[in-house]
Scaffold this active site. Structure first.
Site, PDB file in Angstrom:
ATOM      1  N   ASP A  83      -3.965 -12.168  -2.956  1.00 36.09           N
ATOM      2  CA  ASP A  83      -2.950 -12.929  -2.211  1.00 36.09           C
ATOM      3  C   ASP A  83      -3.139 -12.863  -0.697  1.00 36.09           C
ATOM      4  O   ASP A  83      -3.802 -11.973  -0.171  1.00 36.09           O
ATOM      5  CB  ASP A  83      -1.538 -12.446  -2.576  1.00 36.09           C
ATOM      6  CG  ASP A  83      -1.348 -10.935  -2.360  1.00 36.09           C
ATOM      7  OD1 ASP A  83      -2.318 -10.174  -2.537  1.00 36.09           O
ATOM      8  OD2 ASP A  83      -0.231 -10.527  -2.006  1.00 36.09           O
ATOM      9  N   GLU A 141      -0.192  -8.427  -4.033  1.00 42.62           N
ATOM     10  CA  GLU A 141      -0.208  -7.066  -3.469  1.00 42.62           C
ATOM     11  C   GLU A 141       0.769  -6.937  -2.314  1.00 42.62           C
ATOM     12  O   GLU A 141       1.321  -5.870  -2.069  1.00 42.62           O
ATOM     13  CB  GLU A 141      -1.617  -6.697  -2.989  1.00 42.62           C
ATOM     14  CG  GLU A 141      -1.809  -5.212  -2.684  1.00 42.62           C
ATOM     15  CD  GLU A 141      -1.127  -4.750  -1.411  1.00 42.62           C
ATOM     16  OE1 GLU A 141      -0.525  -3.658  -1.415  1.00 42.62           O
ATOM     17  OE2 GLU A 141      -1.170  -5.474  -0.404  1.00 42.62           O
TER      18      GLU A 141
HETATM   19 ZN   LIG Z   1      -1.803  -6.214   3.630  1.00 44.86          ZN
HETATM   20 ZN   LIG Z   2      -4.285  -5.484   1.730  1.00 47.21          ZN
END
Ligand SMILES: [Zn+2]
Ligand SMILES: [Zn+2]
Length: 397
Positions: A83, A141
């Site tokens: 991401d 994440e």
């Molecule tokens: Zn980051």
């Molecule tokens: Zn990262």
């Protein structure tokens, strides 16, 4: 030629492709949990290598297996996140983000493209190792509750269950060509705290008719710092930062409420729980003592990240063989947080850093900034290094 040399040569031979993959991802970033095109792109590439990825894990994540000889002997997992961040890119580069306000400013394009090339290398040499390597391409994440928790929920660490998992992250403080490791406690837990301080607004000239939430909020902010200085052990790294305070009054208007938002970080799960309890206790207590009220909302973030000492020592040794001892650096504790921590709570895990800095090329910006970029020379070694680490892990009985 040794297996190490074969891997090193392949990693270098594939570098143009790795760069192409990385630049495609960099130009087409997607926010956390919305990595639909990214997942499609990763799946297409894996299929082009002749592999059959499991798609839709954690919705936009993928898992793929590379089976060597005797595939049930042992399994080791490698992980990349996919991401991007809500940042407007300020770099002037041919592969600049095409999605307004979205940017791969944390290097997850690097992790994903590297792991794709790692997969390709491992697939090429699967008759030269024993066991199975499981590759995880995970979403989300950067955003709570963390894509890693969804990957685990969807069974990414089962069938087959990996004996260990390795994660890689770019590090713009470390020169390109160098790799950083740390055993044990490495990154912090991170929880978001939202405080709503409720008073009673009124005219700025008649404070006696109001309950001033601005003054209460000020006391709370100062008071809470004592949770860090008086309740946390001096041996326990911990951070409490309030980066946002909003009281919408005016010079002569006392508002009804003030909203404060911040982050609490720790490197110990027990202290994390106690610290949060103290914060709630003190904030509500101060507000009540001053005639107001404080409502608290917590958004629980990632746990702290523990690098398993044995796994870390082994992959560090593998990296020494790959890049030479002189290119290995020791990492300090970081108060940043990473959802890779979730994996470390389930199986032995290690998270290491890939140097991407190059001052001579002006590549020095930190992650999460609009000018972050990497020296793509790092992509010569990152795919092969991970492949070599994984194969080494497979040889451990
Ligand atoms: Zn980051
Ligand atoms: Zn990262």
């Amino acid at each position: 030629m040794s297996l190490l040399e074969t891997i090193q040569q392949k990693s270098i031979a594939f570098v143009e492709d790795t760069i192409k993959l990385r630049r495609h991802l960099h130009a087409n970033p997607e926010l956390s949990y919305k990595e639909f095109e990214t997942a499609k792109f990763v799946a297409e590439n894996l299929k082009a290598f002749g592999l059959k990825p499991q798609e839709g894990v954690a919705e936009t994540g993928l898992v793929v297996l590379i089976e060597g000889k005797n595939p049930s002997a042992k399994t080791v997992a490698l992980r990349a996140d996919m991401d991007a961040l809500p940042i407007e890119e300020k770099n002037n580069i041919p592969y600049k983000s095409k999605n307004a306000g979205v940017m791969h400013a944390c290097g997850h394009d690097v992790h994903t493209s590297s792991l794709l090339s790692t997969t390709r290398i491992l697939n090429d040499i699967k008759d030269q190792f024993e066991g199975t390597i499981k590759l995880l391409f995970q979403p989300g994440e950067e955003k709570n509750p963390g894509g890693a928790s969804y990957m685990i929920r969807d069974g990414a660490l089962e069938n087959p269950k990996p004996a260990s998992i390795i994660g890689q992250h770019v590090m713009p403080l470390i020169p390109v060509g160098k790799i950083g490791f740390r055993e044990g406690m490495y990154m912090a837990s991170s929880d978001e705290i939202y405080l709503k301080v409720i008073g009673k607004g009124g005219h700025g000239a008649t404070p006696e008719l109001t309950i001033d939430p601005i003054v209460i909020a000020s006391h709370i902010i100062i008071g809470l710092q004592q949770v860090i200085s008086r309740n946390a052990s001096p041996k326990q790294p911990t951070v409490l930062t309030f980066g946002k305070i909003n009281g919408d009054g005016a010079t002569n208007i006392i508002p009804n409420e003030v909203n404060i938002a911040g982050t609490f970080r720790a490197l110990n799960e027990e202290w994390r729980e106690n610290g949060l309890k103290k914060i709630i206790q003190m904030a509500t207590g101060i507000a009540e003592a001053m005639g107001g009220k404080c409502e608290i909302e917590l958004s629980r973030g990632y746990p702290y990240l523990e690098n398993n000492p044995e796994v870390t020592r082994r992959i560090r040794k593998a990296a020494e063989q790959y890049v030479g001892k002189e290119n290995i650096v020791d990492l300090d504790i970081s108060m940043g947080s990473e959802d890779f921590a979730y994996y470390s709570q389930v199986i032995p895990a290690s998270f290491y850093r890939l140097g991407t800095r190059n001052e001579s090329k002006g590549i020095t910006s930190y992650i999460h900034t609009p000018t972050f970029d990497i020296d793509e020379d790092a992509l010569k070694l990152s795919p092969g290094l991970m492949a070599w680490m994984a194969i080494n892990e497979l040889t451990i009985k």
